[in-house]
Design a protein around this motif. Structure first.
Motif, PDB file in Angstrom:
ATOM      1  N   LEU A 188       0.853  -1.241  -0.036  1.00 28.96           N
ATOM      2  CA  LEU A 188      -0.183  -0.011  -0.031  1.00 28.96           C
ATOM      3  C   LEU A 188       0.769   1.089  -0.114  1.00 28.96           C
ATOM      4  O   LEU A 188       1.868   1.124   0.546  1.00 28.96           O
ATOM      5  CB  LEU A 188      -0.854  -0.005   1.248  1.00 28.96           C
ATOM      6  N   ALA A 189       0.519   2.148  -0.843  1.00 27.18           N
ATOM      7  CA  ALA A 189       1.508   3.329  -1.029  1.00 27.18           C
ATOM      8  C   ALA A 189       0.998   4.381   0.146  1.00 27.18           C
ATOM      9  O   ALA A 189      -0.044   3.941   0.936  1.00 27.18           O
ATOM     10  CB  ALA A 189       1.272   4.081  -2.199  1.00 27.18           C
ATOM     11  N   TYR A 190       2.012   5.294   0.499  1.00 30.26           N
ATOM     12  CA  TYR A 190       1.478   6.289   1.518  1.00 30.26           C
ATOM     13  C   TYR A 190       2.043   7.579   1.228  1.00 30.26           C
ATOM     14  O   TYR A 190       2.909   7.685   0.190  1.00 30.26           O
ATOM     15  CB  TYR A 190       2.383   5.817   2.800  1.00 30.26           C
ATOM     16  N   ASP A 191       1.568   8.573   1.844  1.00 30.06           N
ATOM     17  CA  ASP A 191       1.994  10.093   1.483  1.00 30.06           C
ATOM     18  C   ASP A 191       3.551  10.031   1.907  1.00 30.06           C
ATOM     19  O   ASP A 191       3.739   9.584   2.764  1.00 30.06           O
ATOM     20  CB  ASP A 191       1.218  10.911   2.539  1.00 30.06           C
ATOM     21  N   GLY A 192       4.338  10.578   0.946  1.00 29.83           N
ATOM     22  CA  GLY A 192       5.717  10.769   1.018  1.00 29.83           C
ATOM     23  C   GLY A 192       6.516   9.569   0.565  1.00 29.83           C
ATOM     24  O   GLY A 192       7.689   9.847   0.555  1.00 29.83           O
ATOM     25  N   LEU A 193       5.945   8.542   0.154  1.00 31.05           N
ATOM     26  CA  LEU A 193       6.271   7.445  -0.583  1.00 31.05           C
ATOM     27  C   LEU A 193       7.632   7.918  -1.693  1.00 31.05           C
ATOM     28  O   LEU A 193       6.994   8.445  -2.407  1.00 31.05           O
ATOM     29  CB  LEU A 193       5.504   6.278  -0.898  1.00 31.05           C
ATOM     30  N   ARG A 194       8.543   7.329  -1.657  1.00 30.71           N
ATOM     31  CA  ARG A 194       9.652   7.445  -2.839  1.00 30.71           C
ATOM     32  C   ARG A 194       9.678   6.196  -3.513  1.00 30.71           C
ATOM     33  O   ARG A 194      10.278   5.413  -2.711  1.00 30.71           O
ATOM     34  CB  ARG A 194      10.831   8.274  -2.407  1.00 30.71           C
ATOM     35  N   VAL A 195       9.812   6.353  -4.724  1.00 27.33           N
ATOM     36  CA  VAL A 195      10.004   5.142  -5.450  1.00 27.33           C
ATOM     37  C   VAL A 195      11.483   5.035  -6.268  1.00 27.33           C
ATOM     38  O   VAL A 195      11.385   6.012  -7.037  1.00 27.33           O
ATOM     39  CB  VAL A 195       8.781   4.366  -6.202  1.00 27.33           C
ATOM     40  N   VAL A 196      12.387   4.330  -5.871  1.00 30.70           N
ATOM     41  CA  VAL A 196      13.545   4.505  -6.689  1.00 30.70           C
ATOM     42  C   VAL A 196      13.916   3.167  -7.293  1.00 30.70           C
ATOM     43  O   VAL A 196      13.705   2.119  -6.862  1.00 30.70           O
ATOM     44  CB  VAL A 196      14.751   4.774  -5.344  1.00 30.70           C
ATOM     45  N   GLY A 197      14.090   3.436  -8.750  1.00 32.46           N
ATOM     46  CA  GLY A 197      14.401   2.252  -9.378  1.00 32.46           C
ATOM     47  C   GLY A 197      15.818   1.631  -9.120  1.00 32.46           C
ATOM     48  O   GLY A 197      16.652   2.376  -8.480  1.00 32.46           O
ATOM     49  N   LYS A 198      16.129   0.494  -9.711  1.00 32.12           N
ATOM     50  CA  LYS A 198      17.366   0.075  -9.476  1.00 32.12           C
ATOM     51  C   LYS A 198      18.420   0.786 -10.171  1.00 32.12           C
ATOM     52  O   LYS A 198      18.109   1.081 -11.229  1.00 32.12           O
ATOM     53  CB  LYS A 198      17.223  -1.466 -10.139  1.00 32.12           C
ATOM     54  N   ALA A 199      19.779   0.827  -9.658  1.00 35.29           N
ATOM     55  CA  ALA A 199      20.741   1.582 -10.326  1.00 35.29           C
ATOM     56  C   ALA A 199      21.448   0.790 -11.070  1.00 35.29           C
ATOM     57  O   ALA A 199      21.740  -0.719 -10.921  1.00 35.29           O
ATOM     58  CB  ALA A 199      21.546   2.094  -9.253  1.00 35.29           C
TER      59      ALA A 199
END
Length: 76
Positions: free
Chosen positions: A65-76
């Motif tokens: 479940l997403a939430y306010d302020g969630l940051r999704v970062v992809g693999k480097a």
């Protein structure tokens, strides 16, 4: 569906547990998540129908479940 199957991250609407005429409900979102098979799936546009911690504990691995302020970062 073929073009998005297996993407790294999917973000899906899961408005509430019960069906809604214009948004996916939890069961519909879970079904879509299984069909897409993303590495990680986040459900957004959530109502207060969810107890976030209890609902999260019921979700399969890789679905959150997403939430306010969630940051999704992809693999480097």
């Amino acid at each position: 569906m073929e073009e998005i199957r297996g993407v790294e991250v999917a973000v899906l609407d899961a408005l509430r547990r019960t069906p809604h005429p214009t948004h996916m409900c939890l069961d519909e979102a879970l079904n879509a998540a299984r069909r897409i098979g993303a590495g990680r799936t986040y459900f957004t546009h959530l109502t207060d129908d969810y107890d976030h911690d209890a609902a999260q504990a019921e979700l399969p691995q890789g679905v959150e479940l997403a939430y306010d302020g969630l940051r999704v970062v992809g693999k480097a």
